[in-house]
Design a protein around this motif. Structure first.
Motif, PDB file in Angstrom:
ATOM      1  N   LEU A  16       0.843  -1.194   0.000  1.00  0.00           N
ATOM      2  CA  LEU A  16       0.000   0.000   0.000  1.00  0.00           C
ATOM      3  C   LEU A  16       0.877   1.242   0.000  1.00  0.00           C
ATOM      4  O   LEU A  16       1.735   1.402   0.868  1.00  0.00           O
ATOM      5  CB  LEU A  16      -0.899   0.027   1.244  1.00  0.00           C
ATOM      6  CG  LEU A  16      -1.913  -1.101   1.412  1.00  0.00           C
ATOM      7  CD1 LEU A  16      -2.609  -0.974   2.752  1.00  0.00           C
ATOM      8  CD2 LEU A  16      -2.931  -1.077   0.290  1.00  0.00           C
ATOM      9  N   ARG A  17       0.657   2.093  -0.984  1.00  0.00           N
ATOM     10  CA  ARG A  17       1.311   3.401  -1.000  1.00  0.00           C
ATOM     11  C   ARG A  17       0.207   4.442  -0.900  1.00  0.00           C
ATOM     12  O   ARG A  17      -0.544   4.687  -1.848  1.00  0.00           O
ATOM     13  CB  ARG A  17       2.142   3.588  -2.281  1.00  0.00           C
ATOM     14  CG  ARG A  17       3.323   2.618  -2.366  1.00  0.00           C
ATOM     15  CD  ARG A  17       4.303   2.884  -1.222  1.00  0.00           C
ATOM     16  NE  ARG A  17       5.399   1.918  -1.164  1.00  0.00           N
ATOM     17  CZ  ARG A  17       5.433   0.882  -0.345  1.00  0.00           C
ATOM     18  NH1 ARG A  17       4.420   0.671   0.491  1.00  0.00           N
ATOM     19  NH2 ARG A  17       6.459   0.077  -0.329  1.00  0.00           N
ATOM     20  N   LEU A  18       0.096   5.040   0.276  1.00  0.00           N
ATOM     21  CA  LEU A  18      -1.052   5.888   0.597  1.00  0.00           C
ATOM     22  C   LEU A  18      -0.698   7.365   0.709  1.00  0.00           C
ATOM     23  O   LEU A  18      -1.594   8.189   0.885  1.00  0.00           O
ATOM     24  CB  LEU A  18      -1.698   5.409   1.909  1.00  0.00           C
ATOM     25  CG  LEU A  18      -2.072   3.915   1.942  1.00  0.00           C
ATOM     26  CD1 LEU A  18      -2.736   3.573   3.266  1.00  0.00           C
ATOM     27  CD2 LEU A  18      -2.964   3.541   0.783  1.00  0.00           C
ATOM     28  N   PHE A  19       0.582   7.695   0.640  1.00  0.00           N
ATOM     29  CA  PHE A  19       0.959   9.099   0.545  1.00  0.00           C
ATOM     30  C   PHE A  19       0.834   9.502  -0.919  1.00  0.00           C
ATOM     31  O   PHE A  19       1.631   9.097  -1.768  1.00  0.00           O
ATOM     32  CB  PHE A  19       2.374   9.330   1.062  1.00  0.00           C
ATOM     33  CG  PHE A  19       2.487   9.272   2.560  1.00  0.00           C
ATOM     34  CD1 PHE A  19       1.714  10.102   3.361  1.00  0.00           C
ATOM     35  CD2 PHE A  19       3.360   8.384   3.177  1.00  0.00           C
ATOM     36  CE1 PHE A  19       1.804  10.052   4.741  1.00  0.00           C
ATOM     37  CE2 PHE A  19       3.462   8.331   4.556  1.00  0.00           C
ATOM     38  CZ  PHE A  19       2.680   9.163   5.346  1.00  0.00           C
ATOM     39  N   GLY A  20      -0.182  10.307  -1.219  1.00  0.00           N
ATOM     40  CA  GLY A  20      -0.543  10.588  -2.599  1.00  0.00           C
ATOM     41  C   GLY A  20      -1.749   9.745  -2.987  1.00  0.00           C
ATOM     42  O   GLY A  20      -2.412   9.135  -2.141  1.00  0.00           O
ATOM     43  N   VAL A 109       2.568   4.439   5.172  1.00  0.00           N
ATOM     44  CA  VAL A 109       2.115   5.183   6.347  1.00  0.00           C
ATOM     45  C   VAL A 109       2.634   4.520   7.630  1.00  0.00           C
ATOM     46  O   VAL A 109       3.085   5.198   8.561  1.00  0.00           O
ATOM     47  CB  VAL A 109       0.581   5.284   6.380  1.00  0.00           C
ATOM     48  CG1 VAL A 109       0.094   5.839   7.710  1.00  0.00           C
ATOM     49  CG2 VAL A 109       0.084   6.160   5.238  1.00  0.00           C
ATOM     50  N   VAL A 110       2.587   3.189   7.670  1.00  0.00           N
ATOM     51  CA  VAL A 110       3.095   2.459   8.834  1.00  0.00           C
ATOM     52  C   VAL A 110       4.598   2.675   8.972  1.00  0.00           C
ATOM     53  O   VAL A 110       5.114   2.887  10.076  1.00  0.00           O
ATOM     54  CB  VAL A 110       2.767   0.957   8.709  1.00  0.00           C
ATOM     55  CG1 VAL A 110       3.414   0.176   9.857  1.00  0.00           C
ATOM     56  CG2 VAL A 110       1.264   0.742   8.707  1.00  0.00           C
ATOM     57  N   VAL A 111       5.317   2.655   7.854  1.00  0.00           N
ATOM     58  CA  VAL A 111       6.761   2.906   7.880  1.00  0.00           C
ATOM     59  C   VAL A 111       7.045   4.309   8.433  1.00  0.00           C
ATOM     60  O   VAL A 111       7.923   4.497   9.282  1.00  0.00           O
ATOM     61  CB  VAL A 111       7.364   2.758   6.467  1.00  0.00           C
ATOM     62  CG1 VAL A 111       8.816   3.229   6.448  1.00  0.00           C
ATOM     63  CG2 VAL A 111       7.275   1.315   5.998  1.00  0.00           C
ATOM     64  N   PHE A 112       6.280   5.290   7.966  1.00  0.00           N
ATOM     65  CA  PHE A 112       6.438   6.675   8.423  1.00  0.00           C
ATOM     66  C   PHE A 112       6.242   6.770   9.931  1.00  0.00           C
ATOM     67  O   PHE A 112       7.067   7.372  10.643  1.00  0.00           O
ATOM     68  CB  PHE A 112       5.423   7.552   7.688  1.00  0.00           C
ATOM     69  CG  PHE A 112       5.331   8.977   8.172  1.00  0.00           C
ATOM     70  CD1 PHE A 112       6.324   9.894   7.872  1.00  0.00           C
ATOM     71  CD2 PHE A 112       4.236   9.405   8.909  1.00  0.00           C
ATOM     72  CE1 PHE A 112       6.251  11.217   8.321  1.00  0.00           C
ATOM     73  CE2 PHE A 112       4.140  10.714   9.344  1.00  0.00           C
ATOM     74  CZ  PHE A 112       5.147  11.615   9.045  1.00  0.00           C
ATOM     75  N   GLU A 113       5.182   6.168  10.440  1.00  0.00           N
ATOM     76  CA  GLU A 113       4.895   6.260  11.868  1.00  0.00           C
ATOM     77  C   GLU A 113       5.928   5.498  12.695  1.00  0.00           C
ATOM     78  O   GLU A 113       6.312   5.944  13.784  1.00  0.00           O
ATOM     79  CB  GLU A 113       3.487   5.750  12.145  1.00  0.00           C
ATOM     80  CG  GLU A 113       2.405   6.628  11.536  1.00  0.00           C
ATOM     81  CD  GLU A 113       1.000   6.140  11.808  1.00  0.00           C
ATOM     82  OE1 GLU A 113       0.146   6.972  12.120  1.00  0.00           O
ATOM     83  OE2 GLU A 113       0.764   4.926  11.698  1.00  0.00           O
ATOM     84  N   MET A 126      11.397  11.850   4.400  1.00  0.00           N
ATOM     85  CA  MET A 126      11.555  11.399   3.015  1.00  0.00           C
ATOM     86  C   MET A 126      10.427  10.468   2.587  1.00  0.00           C
ATOM     87  O   MET A 126      10.036  10.439   1.421  1.00  0.00           O
ATOM     88  CB  MET A 126      12.908  10.713   2.852  1.00  0.00           C
ATOM     89  CG  MET A 126      14.102  11.640   3.064  1.00  0.00           C
ATOM     90  SD  MET A 126      15.697  10.791   3.043  1.00  0.00           S
ATOM     91  CE  MET A 126      15.752  10.239   1.344  1.00  0.00           C
ATOM     92  N   VAL A 127       9.881   9.701   3.544  1.00  0.00           N
ATOM     93  CA  VAL A 127       8.791   8.771   3.220  1.00  0.00           C
ATOM     94  C   VAL A 127       7.517   9.540   2.886  1.00  0.00           C
ATOM     95  O   VAL A 127       6.738   9.140   2.018  1.00  0.00           O
ATOM     96  CB  VAL A 127       8.552   7.802   4.392  1.00  0.00           C
ATOM     97  CG1 VAL A 127       7.280   6.981   4.164  1.00  0.00           C
ATOM     98  CG2 VAL A 127       9.747   6.876   4.562  1.00  0.00           C
ATOM     99  N   TYR A 128       7.303  10.674   3.555  1.00  0.00           N
ATOM    100  CA  TYR A 128       6.082  11.466   3.366  1.00  0.00           C
ATOM    101  C   TYR A 128       6.202  12.223   2.041  1.00  0.00           C
ATOM    102  O   TYR A 128       6.599  13.372   1.981  1.00  0.00           O
ATOM    103  CB  TYR A 128       5.916  12.442   4.535  1.00  0.00           C
ATOM    104  CG  TYR A 128       4.543  13.070   4.661  1.00  0.00           C
ATOM    105  CD1 TYR A 128       4.075  13.966   3.712  1.00  0.00           C
ATOM    106  CD2 TYR A 128       3.717  12.786   5.726  1.00  0.00           C
ATOM    107  CE1 TYR A 128       2.823  14.562   3.818  1.00  0.00           C
ATOM    108  CE2 TYR A 128       2.465  13.368   5.854  1.00  0.00           C
ATOM    109  CZ  TYR A 128       2.027  14.254   4.907  1.00  0.00           C
ATOM    110  OH  TYR A 128       0.789  14.839   5.019  1.00  0.00           O
TER     111      TYR A 128
END
Length: 526
Positions: A16-20, A109-113, A126-128
């Motif tokens: 899942l790529r949810l940023f964007g 999103v999970v990686v970012f958090e 960078m992930v965001y």
């Protein structure tokens, strides 16, 4: 995509790529179904990280349909996903649905958090890559749209918090090019946030690039004039003078922002002044140890009090520059924050000033850590969050929830300024500062967690246990917390002084500042 014939031993990889705009892939193959409700269902249950009720999901996706119709549509949606993936991606029973245990989720999103939790802020930034589900809408699903909005604002708030930490670190280490990069990203997150523009102007100037500093000042001035009809504040104008770049001038020494670890979180604090006695200010539901100095009323109050003693400011867990908290910050948790901040500031004993929602934590601390309290001063505070038969002067739980829904919906503007500070509600500078402070201090979703704790708080049983000298102060016309709340506490705290003040403002730094300042000065000299 082609169907995936997954074996019983090998999990199906859900990426899942949810940023964007959302990108959903099974085992690196794009999902053939691009129907938005399919995407919404997969995303929602993946983000839930556990079972969710069929009824709740049906209402989320088809709010206008009757329950029988929405349940039938949900069954068809689950069947479509199974046909596309080749296995039961979504498992369900008569009550709940969830992702199958055979599905391994890889979500940005999970990686970012997770990176934020580990304080790896540079990697998290960078992930965001874009806002959460940017460009993704279901116009006829208002509850889903609301969920997306609050999730998006919460994530953006965490990005802003990370950027502020990165900028502060870059300044501390004199890495001005990095400070410029992070400040530029901060401006992109909130273009009308004048404080973010100041960070960029300061970073450019301290790095020696005065041309860029002046150019960005002009850009900021034009933007504020065009969008809000106002000119840059005097603090922003002062940055054009290289010698005034570091901060607005202050008549007392102000320490850098520092952090102390508490319960696996980091709590931000700083000190103002160098007096012999410490004064710990326990803030209300929102605070920011940097942004408080941007309001002239608040700065003037702090500098005046700092002449009587060393003022210790901090952001409770969950707000300001402190780490966001997953759980509701209880009075006991706030008291632990207070103790850790005093330890970090090497303070053995302090005057505790508990304002508004900072009252319950201050009460807990005074009752449990009396040896560290020189005097307890409660301003506009309360001992209980919601009404009950024996506490009739607070909001009903349902009323509180309605207020909470409204304040989170209007978050980012000068929310409820007419309640908190009616005497300055029409002042454009205060309006701008308050809106900017809210955006910097929290996101709607995070604030909902913080205020939910206030709704459920009840420290009345601790009032008779307070043995330290106590003063309860309240303004007669306070519209945020009824004056009866002060009388209730004063009657139950042994030996407490009850001082009623004239005025309608809830904030102690607006209106007549003298009574509270005089009480602090008297405590400092006693």
């Amino acid at each position: 995509m082609t169907k995936v014939a997954a074996s019983a031993e090998l999990p199906l990889q859900l990426r899942l790529r949810l940023f964007g705009y959302p990108d959903v892939r099974f085992d690196d193959a794009a999902l053939a179904l691009r129907e938005r409700r399919v995407l919404a269902l997969i995303i929602y249950i993946a983000m839930a990280k556990g079972p969710v009720s069929r009824e709740a999901v049906s209402a989320l996706l088809w709010p206008e349909a009757d329950s029988e119709t929405s349940r039938a549509r949900l069954r068809r949606l689950i069947y479509k996903i199974r046909q596309a993936a080749g296995i039961d991606v979504v498992e369900s029973d008569r009550v709940n649905i969830r992702l199958s245990d055979r599905v391994a989720v890889d979500c940005d999103v999970v990686v970012f958090e997770d990176l934020l939790t580990q304080h790896r802020f540079t990697e998290a930034e960078m992930v965001y890559s874009a806002d959460f589900l940017e460009g993704f809408h279901l116009d006829d699903a208002s509850e889903l749209e609301e969920w997306i909005f609050f999730r998006r604002e919460a994530l953006k708030g965490r990005l802003v918090h990370a950027l502020e930490r990165l900028i502060q670190t870059a300044f501390d280490e004199r890495r001005y090019p990095d400070a410029v990069i992070f400040a530029r990203r901060l401006v992109e997150c909130d273009p009308l946030n004048e404080a973010a523009h100041r960070q960029l102007i300061r970073a450019s100037a301290e790095g020696g690039d005065l041309v860029s500093a002046r150019r960005h000042y002009q850009f900021c001035a034009d933007l504020l004039k065009r969008s809000l009809g106002i000119a840059p504040s005097k603090e922003t104008r002062a940055l054009l003078d290289l010698h005034a770049v570091a901060a607005p001038p202050s008549v007392v020494p102000v320490s850098p922002v520092r952090y102390v670890a508490v319960d696996g979180l980091h709590v931000a604090y700083r000190t103002v002044g160098e007096g012999p006695l410490d004064i710990l200010l326990v803030p209300g539901f929102v605070s920011h140890v940097e942004r408080v100095f941007e309001d002239e009323h608040c700065r003037r109050w702090i500098e005046r009090v700092a002449k009587a003693g060393r003022v210790i400011l901090f952001d409770r867990r969950g707000v300001g520059l402190s780490d966001r908290a997953e759980a509701c910050p209880t009075p006991e948790a706030v008291a632990r924050d207070m103790g850790a901040v005093l330890d970090a500031a090497r303070s053995r004993r302090a005057i505790i000033v508990g304002a508004s929602e900072g009252g319950p934590g201050s009460i807990f601390f005074a009752a449990r850590c009396a040896s560290r309290v020189h005097r307890l001063i409660l301003w506009g505070a309360m001992a209980k969050g919601c009404r009950s038969p024996d506490y009739p002067f607070a909001l009903e739980r349902q009323q509180f929830d309605l207020w909470l829904a409204r304040i989170t919906k209007e978050w980012g503007g000068p929310v409820d300024l007419s309640i908190f500070a009616p005497s300055v509600r029409d002042d454009p500078l205060v309006q701008r500062w308050w809106a900017s402070l809210l955006r910097a201090a929290s996101s709607p979703g995070s604030m909902r967690t913080v205020l939910s704790a206030l709704r459920d708080v009840d420290v009345r049983a601790l009032l008779p246990e307070i043995s330290v000298p106590t003063t309860v102060m309240h303004r007669k016309g306070d519209r945020a917390v009824r004056v009866e709340a002060a009388a209730y506490m004063a009657e139950r705290i042994p030996g407490a002084r009850h001082l009623l003040q004239e005025g309608d403002d809830h904030w102690f730094w607006i209106g007549d500042q003298e009574p509270l300042i005089c009480e602090i000065e008297a405590a400092a000299t006693s």
